[in-house]
Design a protein around this motif. Structure first.
Motif, short mmCIF file in Angstrom:
data_model
loop_
_atom_site.label_atom_id
_atom_site.label_comp_id
_atom_site.label_asym_id
_atom_site.label_seq_id
_atom_site.Cartn_x
_atom_site.Cartn_y
_atom_site.Cartn_z
N VAL A 90 11.52 -7.26 0.62
CA VAL A 90 10.73 -6.44 -0.31
C VAL A 90 9.47 -5.91 0.39
O VAL A 90 9.28 -4.70 0.51
CB VAL A 90 10.34 -7.24 -1.57
N ASN A 91 8.63 -6.82 0.89
CA ASN A 91 7.35 -6.32 1.45
C ASN A 91 6.83 -7.11 2.64
O ASN A 91 5.63 -7.08 2.91
CB ASN A 91 6.29 -6.31 0.34
N GLU A 92 7.73 -7.80 3.39
CA GLU A 92 7.21 -8.52 4.56
C GLU A 92 6.65 -7.55 5.60
O GLU A 92 5.79 -7.93 6.40
CB GLU A 92 8.27 -9.44 5.16
N ASP A 93 7.06 -6.30 5.54
CA ASP A 93 6.52 -5.29 6.48
C ASP A 93 5.12 -4.83 6.08
O ASP A 93 4.52 -4.00 6.74
CB ASP A 93 7.46 -4.08 6.56
N LEU A 148 0.84 -1.20 0.00
CA LEU A 148 0.00 0.00 0.00
C LEU A 148 0.87 1.25 0.00
O LEU A 148 0.40 2.36 0.18
CB LEU A 148 -0.92 -0.03 1.23
N ASP A 149 2.16 1.04 -0.21
CA ASP A 149 3.13 2.14 -0.27
C ASP A 149 3.42 2.46 -1.74
O ASP A 149 3.94 1.61 -2.46
CB ASP A 149 4.42 1.68 0.45
N ALA A 150 3.08 3.68 -2.15
CA ALA A 150 3.17 4.02 -3.58
C ALA A 150 4.58 3.86 -4.14
O ALA A 150 4.76 3.34 -5.26
CB ALA A 150 2.66 5.45 -3.80
N ALA A 151 5.58 4.25 -3.37
CA ALA A 151 6.97 4.16 -3.86
C ALA A 151 7.39 2.69 -3.98
O ALA A 151 7.98 2.28 -4.97
CB ALA A 151 7.90 4.90 -2.90
N LYS A 152 7.01 1.89 -2.98
CA LYS A 152 7.36 0.47 -3.03
C LYS A 152 6.60 -0.21 -4.16
O LYS A 152 7.13 -1.06 -4.86
CB LYS A 152 7.01 -0.19 -1.69
N PHE A 153 5.34 0.21 -4.37
CA PHE A 153 4.54 -0.34 -5.45
C PHE A 153 5.27 -0.16 -6.78
O PHE A 153 5.36 -1.06 -7.59
CB PHE A 153 3.17 0.34 -5.50
N ARG A 154 5.82 1.04 -6.93
CA ARG A 154 6.55 1.37 -8.16
C ARG A 154 7.78 0.49 -8.29
O ARG A 154 8.12 0.02 -9.37
CB ARG A 154 6.93 2.85 -8.11
N ARG A 212 6.44 -0.33 -13.23
CA ARG A 212 5.75 0.55 -14.18
C ARG A 212 4.43 1.08 -13.65
O ARG A 212 3.91 2.04 -14.14
CB ARG A 212 5.43 -0.21 -15.48
N GLY A 213 3.85 0.39 -12.63
CA GLY A 213 2.47 0.72 -12.25
C GLY A 213 2.34 1.86 -11.26
O GLY A 213 3.32 2.26 -10.63
N GLU A 214 1.11 2.37 -11.12
CA GLU A 214 0.78 3.39 -10.13
C GLU A 214 -0.25 2.81 -9.17
O GLU A 214 -1.31 2.35 -9.62
CB GLU A 214 0.22 4.65 -10.79
#
Ligand code: SF4
Length: 337
Positions: free
Chosen positions: A165-168, A123-129, A134-136
């Motif tokens: 990467v995203n375990e948090d 749910l973190d926009a920077a991590k999502f990127r 490529r996505g937003e």
């Protein structure tokens, strides 16, 4: 429909309608360059519908439409309408990254699609990127809102958890799903294909995911109605909804696996971690009858002996260990999960 060599029926068909995607998720499409299936080699919607109809006549009850990213293929609602009208189908779903969902949700719903699985790993926009390259995040959340507005039910969130990467995100995703009344499914990072640099150290296993959640929420295991479903289900004991964990690495479920895949260029693939598929398209385009095609499909399933995730776990626990690169595997992008 005969069972395979391990007594498993074929009940669930995943149909990949394209190998293309508008994202480049690091655990699925880490490479910069891809050679795509040529347009003329893609099954047409008519061909997909015909094959899907034959699979349903052979006993398939559940169909999931996947990709790549299925929403990048034009007029997908036309295919959905055809699949939804197949006699004997009991469940039709779609897996999407959601980026194009806001503009297509209504048409897909009107075409007869009832439920959706949405991939959302953070749910973190920077991590999502960083993960999708490529996505937003905002586009995907708009897609989710549109799906909720259109009344898709259930809407399941698929989150691949990768160490470092995203375990948090395990708890924030749970809070988000609880707030929206969504069913979250945590997916252990898998070595599907050979491109995603998979290593066991990067896997956040089911036990660790549950421990992280249990430190924050009261949990209890839920009744497992469908043992062939890849997810083991749990409930938040405070009434906060349900979630699942797909633990194909640490607790493989091959013994109940009733899933086959049809690639966008018409190959039947018996396992997510298979080396290759069996070409149905050439037979179909050479004029094979429905009966001939059904005999070929039944024959292929009858020979099926795949149980890769179980074999991987045995190797991981053995003194010689498990070397993922030693096994040539089809890439997730052509199988669609
Ligand atoms: S590894 Fe293959 S056989 Fe095992 S659950 Fe996955 S798809 Fe089924």
């Amino acid at each position: 429909m005969p069972n395979d060599t391990l007594g498993r029926p074929l009940k669930d068909l995943r149909i990949s309608v394209t190998d293309r995607c508008n994202f480049r998720c690091t655990y699925c499409m880490p490479l910069n360059e891809y050679s795509w299936i040529e347009r003329g080699e893609l099954l047409t919607y008519e061909e997909i519908l015909r094959l899907a109809g034959l699979f349903v006549r052979l006993g398939v009850e559940k169909i999931r439409v996947t990709g790549g990213e299925p929403l990048v293929r034009r007029k997908l609602d036309v295919l959905i309408r055809g699949l939804a009208s197949l006699e004997g189908i009991q469940d039709l779903s779609l897996t999407t990254n959601g980026a194009l969902l806001a503009e297509q949700a209504e048409a897909l719903r009107a075409a007869g699609l009832k439920r959706i699985n949405l991939s959302l790993d953070t749910l973190d926009a920077a991590k999502f990127r960083r993960i999708t390259q490529r996505g937003e995040l905002s586009e995907v959340l708009k897609g989710l809102e549109a799906a909720e507005r259109c009344g898709f039910d259930p809407i399941k969130i698929n989150a691949v958890i990768e160490r470092g990467v995203n375990e948090d995100e395990i708890v924030p995703l749970a809070e988000f799903a609880r707030a929206h009344g969504l069913t979250l499914r945590y997916i252990e990072f898998m070595d599907v294909g050979n491109a995603n640099q998979w290593r066991m150290e990067k896997v956040v296993g089911k036990k660790e995911i549950l421990a992280t959640l249990a430190a924050r929420f009261p949990l209890r295991e839920a009744h497992r109605a469908d043992t062939s479903s890849p997810a083991v289900n749990y409930e938040f004991a405070d009434g906060g909804g349900a979630f699942g964990v797909i633990a194909s690495v640490t607790e493989p479920f091959c013994r109940d696996c009733d899933r086959a895949r049809l690639t966008a260029d018409g190959k039947l693939v018996a396992c997510l971690v298979a080396q290759q598929g069996h070409d149905l398209k050439s037979l179909l385009r050479a004029g094979a009858s429905d009966r001939e095609l059904m005999e070929v499909i039944a024959g292929l399933w009858r020979q099926r002996a795949d149980r890769y995730s179980e074999e991987r776990l045995v190797a991981l626990q053995s003194p010689s260990g498990y070397e993922p690169q030693r096994h040539a595997k089809m890439e997730m992008i052509v199988l669609g999960g």
